[in-house]
Design a protein around this motif. Structure first.
Motif, PDB file in Angstrom:
ATOM      1  N   ARG B 169      29.088  30.398  50.967  1.00 17.21           N
ATOM      2  CA  ARG B 169      29.854  30.424  49.718  1.00 17.21           C
ATOM      3  C   ARG B 169      31.097  31.298  49.833  1.00 17.21           C
ATOM      4  N   LEU B 170      32.089  30.966  49.017  1.00 20.26           N
ATOM      5  CA  LEU B 170      33.426  31.538  49.172  1.00 20.26           C
ATOM      6  C   LEU B 170      33.756  32.607  48.119  1.00 20.26           C
ATOM      7  N   ILE B 171      34.342  33.704  48.599  1.00 20.19           N
ATOM      8  CA  ILE B 171      34.923  34.709  47.712  1.00 20.19           C
ATOM      9  C   ILE B 171      36.432  34.690  47.925  1.00 20.19           C
ATOM     10  N   VAL B 172      37.185  34.428  46.865  1.00 20.00           N
ATOM     11  CA  VAL B 172      38.642  34.517  46.978  1.00 20.00           C
ATOM     12  C   VAL B 172      39.047  35.887  46.446  1.00 20.00           C
ATOM     13  N   ASN B 173      39.596  36.701  47.318  1.00 18.51           N
ATOM     14  CA  ASN B 173      39.885  38.102  47.004  1.00 18.51           C
ATOM     15  C   ASN B 173      41.390  38.335  46.879  1.00 18.51           C
ATOM     16  N   ARG B 174      41.739  39.384  46.153  1.00 19.35           N
ATOM     17  CA  ARG B 174      43.128  39.839  46.009  1.00 19.35           C
ATOM     18  C   ARG B 174      44.024  38.821  45.299  1.00 19.35           C
ATOM     19  N   ILE B 175      43.479  38.212  44.273  1.00 15.40           N
ATOM     20  CA  ILE B 175      44.273  37.264  43.494  1.00 15.40           C
ATOM     21  C   ILE B 175      45.210  38.027  42.569  1.00 15.40           C
ATOM     22  N   ARG B 176      46.435  37.584  42.513  1.00 11.25           N
ATOM     23  CA  ARG B 176      47.386  38.184  41.565  1.00 11.25           C
ATOM     24  C   ARG B 176      47.711  37.149  40.504  1.00 11.25           C
ATOM     25  N   PRO B 177      47.056  37.292  39.351  1.00  6.60           N
ATOM     26  CA  PRO B 177      47.174  36.254  38.311  1.00  6.60           C
ATOM     27  C   PRO B 177      48.606  35.933  37.917  1.00  6.60           C
ATOM     28  N   HIS B 178      49.469  36.945  37.840  1.00  7.37           N
ATOM     29  CA  HIS B 178      50.831  36.640  37.382  1.00  7.37           C
ATOM     30  C   HIS B 178      51.583  35.804  38.419  1.00  7.37           C
ATOM     31  N   MET B 179      51.249  35.996  39.716  1.00  9.33           N
ATOM     32  CA  MET B 179      51.896  35.178  40.744  1.00  9.33           C
ATOM     33  C   MET B 179      51.355  33.751  40.731  1.00  9.33           C
ATOM     34  N   VAL B 180      50.041  33.628  40.485  1.00  8.27           N
ATOM     35  CA  VAL B 180      49.451  32.281  40.394  1.00  8.27           C
ATOM     36  C   VAL B 180      50.092  31.537  39.237  1.00  8.27           C
ATOM     37  N   LYS B 181      50.256  32.264  38.139  1.00  5.73           N
ATOM     38  CA  LYS B 181      50.817  31.662  36.931  1.00  5.73           C
ATOM     39  C   LYS B 181      52.239  31.162  37.167  1.00  5.73           C
ATOM     40  N   LYS B 182      52.998  31.932  37.926  1.00  9.82           N
ATOM     41  CA  LYS B 182      54.377  31.530  38.240  1.00  9.82           C
ATOM     42  C   LYS B 182      54.420  30.411  39.273  1.00  9.82           C
ATOM     43  N   GLY B 183      53.257  30.119  39.873  1.00 10.84           N
ATOM     44  CA  GLY B 183      53.240  29.105  40.928  1.00 10.84           C
ATOM     45  C   GLY B 183      53.568  29.677  42.289  1.00 10.84           C
ATOM     46  N   ASP B 184      53.589  31.001  42.368  1.00  2.84           N
ATOM     47  CA  ASP B 184      53.956  31.618  43.636  1.00  2.84           C
ATOM     48  C   ASP B 184      52.770  32.137  44.429  1.00  2.84           C
ATOM     49  N   MET B 185      51.585  31.685  44.081  1.00  7.36           N
ATOM     50  CA  MET B 185      50.418  32.020  44.900  1.00  7.36           C
ATOM     51  C   MET B 185      49.444  30.851  44.803  1.00  7.36           C
ATOM     52  N   LEU B 186      48.754  30.599  45.904  1.00 13.96           N
ATOM     53  CA  LEU B 186      47.701  29.584  45.868  1.00 13.96           C
ATOM     54  C   LEU B 186      46.705  29.971  44.795  1.00 13.96           C
ATOM     55  N   GLY B 187      46.337  29.039  43.945  1.00 13.49           N
ATOM     56  CA  GLY B 187      45.299  29.314  42.969  1.00 13.49           C
ATOM     57  C   GLY B 187      43.935  29.078  43.580  1.00 13.49           C
ATOM     58  N   VAL B 188      42.889  29.542  42.885  1.00 14.17           N
ATOM     59  CA  VAL B 188      41.537  29.369  43.403  1.00 14.17           C
ATOM     60  C   VAL B 188      41.207  27.885  43.548  1.00 14.17           C
ATOM     61  N   SER B 189      41.690  27.068  42.590  1.00 11.25           N
ATOM     62  CA  SER B 189      41.383  25.639  42.672  1.00 11.25           C
ATOM     63  C   SER B 189      42.047  25.007  43.898  1.00 11.25           C
ATOM     64  N   ASP B 190      43.246  25.477  44.244  1.00 13.72           N
ATOM     65  CA  ASP B 190      43.908  24.983  45.464  1.00 13.72           C
ATOM     66  C   ASP B 190      43.059  25.308  46.688  1.00 13.72           C
ATOM     67  N   VAL B 191      42.588  26.563  46.743  1.00  8.05           N
ATOM     68  CA  VAL B 191      41.803  27.005  47.906  1.00  8.05           C
ATOM     69  C   VAL B 191      40.507  26.195  48.002  1.00  8.05           C
ATOM     70  N   LEU B 192      39.892  25.944  46.853  1.00 12.71           N
ATOM     71  CA  LEU B 192      38.636  25.172  46.851  1.00 12.71           C
ATOM     72  C   LEU B 192      38.869  23.724  47.265  1.00 12.71           C
ATOM     73  N   ASP B 193      39.982  23.159  46.788  1.00 14.49           N
ATOM     74  CA  ASP B 193      40.385  21.807  47.191  1.00 14.49           C
ATOM     75  C   ASP B 193      40.420  21.696  48.699  1.00 14.49           C
ATOM     76  N   ILE B 194      41.033  22.707  49.293  1.00 16.93           N
ATOM     77  CA  ILE B 194      41.297  22.668  50.729  1.00 16.93           C
ATOM     78  C   ILE B 194      40.028  22.941  51.533  1.00 16.93           C
ATOM     79  N   LEU B 195      39.253  23.934  51.120  1.00 15.18           N
ATOM     80  CA  LEU B 195      38.099  24.336  51.937  1.00 15.18           C
ATOM     81  C   LEU B 195      36.830  23.553  51.593  1.00 15.18           C
ATOM     82  N   ALA B 196      36.793  23.000  50.390  1.00 14.98           N
ATOM     83  CA  ALA B 196      35.644  22.185  49.981  1.00 14.98           C
ATOM     84  C   ALA B 196      34.303  22.865  50.211  1.00 14.98           C
TER      85      ALA B 196
END
Ligand SMILES: Nc1ncnc2c1ncn2[C@@H]1O[C@H](COP(=O)(O)OP(=O)(O)O)[C@@H](O)[C@H]1O
Ligand SMILES: [Mg+2]
Lengths: 90, 267
Positions: B169-196
């Motif tokens: 199982r996956l832990i996504v660490n060091r997420i910066r919500p304001h960067m995700v919101k701006k589109g400047d960071m991979l979101g958790v859903s993107d990472v899950l899409d990719i790693l499945a």
């Protein structure tokens, strides 16, 4: 960056990151070496030649990404289709 | 007792394996479980300092393997949290001081005495990683939302699958919500899409992680910080509880902190 921005028509770096990752992993995950691909091509040609005449030099065989899956895509130009013998005509 | 043995791993270094191991061990112990955290990073030991137990080391895992002491003499009991233990490794040795067979044997011994054995794995995909994972049933893969870390996580997941670890199982660490919101960071859903693979938690980037590591105090001991709450939630999910995921992409006032404050204080 300009390359990816243009290629995908997007401007935020998160989306660029996702697209780059998908392309990188496409290659990381496929254990298919160029050598294997070449052998596969030879085998495919040998099988198809039993049925149709093909332009062997223009065959294209490669891995492509389609949404979340990877496809082995072949483009095989056909020259003529061999006439089929009807059953019991031997 | 028959412990669940879980390896915490990542491929890429510096993404938060040791931080996650220390905090999940503390959180599980806080929930009343008997837990031992094992430092699997021979030669680059860090779990001791992150847990604040570095001054109490007498024997290491390597000493036990070489017969200098018994395995239970390597246990360092955390005086702040009941039922929390740590097994240090040697700093002045290399990865080949431990073999996969030895790790399987050690885990077998620990299984009898604990509810959870958490193993902090070294970075990389070589012997050090393989040995630290050898005795584990399950795996937690830590990544940050960055291209290089996710790529390495993908490789590690493949290796863990071929070693028959389950669940992974996956832990996504060091997420910066304001960067995700701006589109400047991979979101958790993107990472899950990719790693499945299955997500077990998302941990925001939080200065409290740095201050708690300065002090050698697990986050889950101090007041409620976003990362501390995230690690506690992950511990609950490991325990099989159905804890809703934090909404890190929240857009309403106060953002992440507002949500956590509301979750804790009820307003
Ligand atoms: N959620 C987080 N927020 C802020 N800093 C973090 C977070 N997680 C890890 N760090 C920092 O990142 C660095 C690497 O973490 P560490 O747990 O040692 O990684 P690893 O064991 O994977 O090498 C440390 O300095 C740690 O304080
Ligand atoms: Mg570490």
């Amino acid at each position: 960056m300009g390359f990816f921005t243009n290629l995908f028509g997007i401007h935020n770096s998160g989306q660029i990151a996702k697209n780059r990752l998908q392309l990188v992993l496409l290659h990381d995950r496929s254990d298919i070496s160029p050598e294997m691909l070449e052998n596969l091509k030879k085998d495919i040609i040998a099988v198809i030649k039993n049925y149709v005449e093909i332009d062997e030099k223009r065959i294209e065989l490669d891995l492509e990404r389609e949404d979340s899956s990877v496809a082995l895509v072949a483009n095989i130009p056909v020259m003529t289709v061999r006439r089929q013998r009807r059953r019991g005509e031997q | 007792m028959t412990a669940r043995v879980i390896v915490v791993t990542s491929g890429k270094g510096g993404v938060g394996k040791t931080t996650a191991t220390a905090n999940l061990a503390a959180a599980l112990a806080n929930m009343g479980k008997r837990v031992v955290a094992v430092d699997g990073d021979v030669g680059l030991r860090n779990l001791d300092v992150i847990m604040g137990l570095e001054n109490r080391i007498v024997y290491t895992l390597i000493d036990a393997l070489e017969g200098t002491c018994r395995l239970n003499q390597t246990f360092i009991r955390d005086k702040r949290i009941e039922n929390l233990f740590m097994i240090p490794t040697a700093q002045s040795r290399t990865k080949d001081a431990v073999t996969a067979e030895q790790m399987i044997e050690v885990c077998g011994e620990l299984r009898k005495e604990f509810d959870y054995v958490l193993i902090d794995s070294p970075a990389g995909i070589e012997a050090g990683f393989r040995n630290s994972a050898a005795g584990a049933d399950e795996a937690l893969v830590v990544t940050t939302p960055e291209v290089s870390a996710v790529r390495d996580a993908d490789r590690i997941i493949g290796l863990l699958e071929s070693m028959d670890k389950s669940p992974i199982r996956l832990i996504v660490n060091r997420i910066r919500p304001h960067m995700v919101k701006k589109g400047d960071m991979l979101g958790v859903s993107d990472v899950l899409d990719i790693l499945a693979i299955d997500l077990i938690g998302m941990v925001p980037d939080d200065e409290a992680v740095v201050t708690s590591s300065n002090k050698g105090e697990p986050l889950v001991l101090s007041q409620s910080t976003p990362a501390g709450i995230a690690f506690r939630n992950i511990a609950s999910r490991i325990e099989g509880k159905d804890v809703p995921f934090m909404n890190l992409d929240a857009t309403d006032s106060g953002g992440l902190f507002g949500i956590i404050r509301r979750a804790i204080l009820g307003h």
